[in-house]
Scaffold this active site. Sequence first.
Site, short mmCIF file in Angstrom:
data_model
loop_
_atom_site.label_atom_id
_atom_site.label_comp_id
_atom_site.label_asym_id
_atom_site.label_seq_id
_atom_site.Cartn_x
_atom_site.Cartn_y
_atom_site.Cartn_z
N ASP A 67 0.81 -1.22 0.00
CA ASP A 67 0.00 0.00 0.00
C ASP A 67 0.84 1.27 0.00
O ASP A 67 2.06 1.23 0.22
CB ASP A 67 -0.96 0.01 1.20
CG ASP A 67 -0.37 -0.63 2.45
OD1 ASP A 67 0.86 -0.56 2.62
OD2 ASP A 67 -1.13 -1.21 3.24
N ASN A 136 -7.83 -3.10 14.23
CA ASN A 136 -9.24 -3.35 13.88
C ASN A 136 -9.38 -4.53 12.91
O ASN A 136 -10.44 -4.73 12.32
CB ASN A 136 -9.86 -2.09 13.26
CG ASN A 136 -9.19 -1.70 11.94
OD1 ASN A 136 -8.20 -2.32 11.54
ND2 ASN A 136 -9.72 -0.69 11.28
N HIS A 138 -7.59 -5.02 10.07
CA HIS A 138 -7.28 -4.81 8.64
C HIS A 138 -5.99 -5.51 8.24
O HIS A 138 -5.09 -5.72 9.06
CB HIS A 138 -7.28 -3.32 8.26
CG HIS A 138 -6.12 -2.51 8.77
ND1 HIS A 138 -6.26 -1.23 9.25
CD2 HIS A 138 -4.79 -2.77 8.84
CE1 HIS A 138 -5.09 -0.75 9.59
NE2 HIS A 138 -4.17 -1.67 9.36
N GLU A 143 -10.14 -2.15 5.28
CA GLU A 143 -10.77 -1.88 6.57
C GLU A 143 -12.04 -2.71 6.75
O GLU A 143 -12.60 -3.22 5.76
CB GLU A 143 -11.12 -0.38 6.66
CG GLU A 143 -9.91 0.54 6.53
CD GLU A 143 -9.08 0.64 7.81
OE1 GLU A 143 -8.90 -0.38 8.51
OE2 GLU A 143 -8.60 1.75 8.11
C1 F6R Z 1 1.26 -1.64 6.12
C2 F6R Z 1 -0.07 -2.26 6.17
C3 F6R Z 1 -0.89 -2.26 7.42
C4 F6R Z 1 -0.06 -2.53 8.69
C5 F6R Z 1 -0.98 -2.53 9.92
C6 F6R Z 1 -0.20 -2.76 11.19
O1 F6R Z 1 1.84 -1.79 4.85
O2 F6R Z 1 -0.51 -2.75 5.19
O3 F6R Z 1 -1.89 -3.23 7.30
O4 F6R Z 1 0.56 -3.77 8.56
O5 F6R Z 1 -1.63 -1.30 10.00
O6 F6R Z 1 0.65 -1.68 11.41
P1 F6R Z 1 1.75 -1.71 12.56
O7 F6R Z 1 2.72 -2.76 12.17
O8 F6R Z 1 2.37 -0.34 12.50
O9 F6R Z 1 1.06 -2.01 13.82
#
Ligand code: F6R
Length: 261
Positions: A67, A136, A138, A143
């Site tokens: 992303d 959450n 994702h 989401e």
């Molecule tokens: C990042 C991504 C997100 C993160 C998720 C967890 O490329 O796709 O899904 O993996 O938000 O983020 P952290 O590791 O910062 O808790």
Amino acid sequence: MEVIIRPTSEEVSLLGAKIVSQLLRTKPQCVLGLATGRTPLQLYTELIRMHREEKLDFGGVTSFNLDEYVGLPPDHPQSYHYYMQENFFRHVNINPESVHIPNGIAKDIRAHCEAYEKAIFQSGGINLQLLGLGSNGHIGFNEPTGSLNSTTWVKILSEKTLRDNATHFPTPEGQPRHVITMGIGTILRATHCVIMACGDKKSHAVKAMIEGPLSSMCPASALQLHPRTTVIIDQAAAARLDHQDHYQWVENHKLDWQIFS
Ligand code: F6R
């Protein structure tokens, strides 16, 4: 799902890096799907160490990131282009032409999303997809309540995710609300998904992903449909799981070729 519980986040990262390095050594021309965020930072540090000290070769690797924020140019310190460059790419011998990250400032974002999805397909598909888990539920930036069969597209971040990531941005106005993300359908087409999660803030999402019903309320639960997903979590993230003994039992009874070495 294969569920591996380790005492600390460090051990989670080391095992994740071991799985990546095992693929690289058996298939040097592999296609990796990569994640950003806090969770994989230590995994990237370990891969860099392996590159320096054990000659782990990234020369044949093609990569696709999950992303990117809409509106942030690649040199913006909060962009995922910048993150990947600083935390991983510039430290290893990956060919810059083989690196793919969604372009958050593409003129025609919809055409760009379609081209990104097509490029993944034309590469032969992702062999190993690294994932982090949102508090959450994702994965990528898919989401809750979004389609469980989506492809790469523009998504709107939930207020929960904006709050979780607010500390990365100096001002709330500077925090983008929109992202380009691989879809759940894109992720499910990878041959092997490796998802890591650490800390008690992730424990509800971990429980819903592994032991909850398949539901768009927890997008990561779609991995229950995937033929080969490895979940690596630390003890704090595993705290709400009801079947920890079973996961340990399975790990203790793996066949030799099933053990990551
Ligand atoms: C990042 C991504 C997100 C993160 C998720 C967890 O490329 O796709 O899904 O993996 O938000 O983020 P952290 O590791 O910062 O808790």
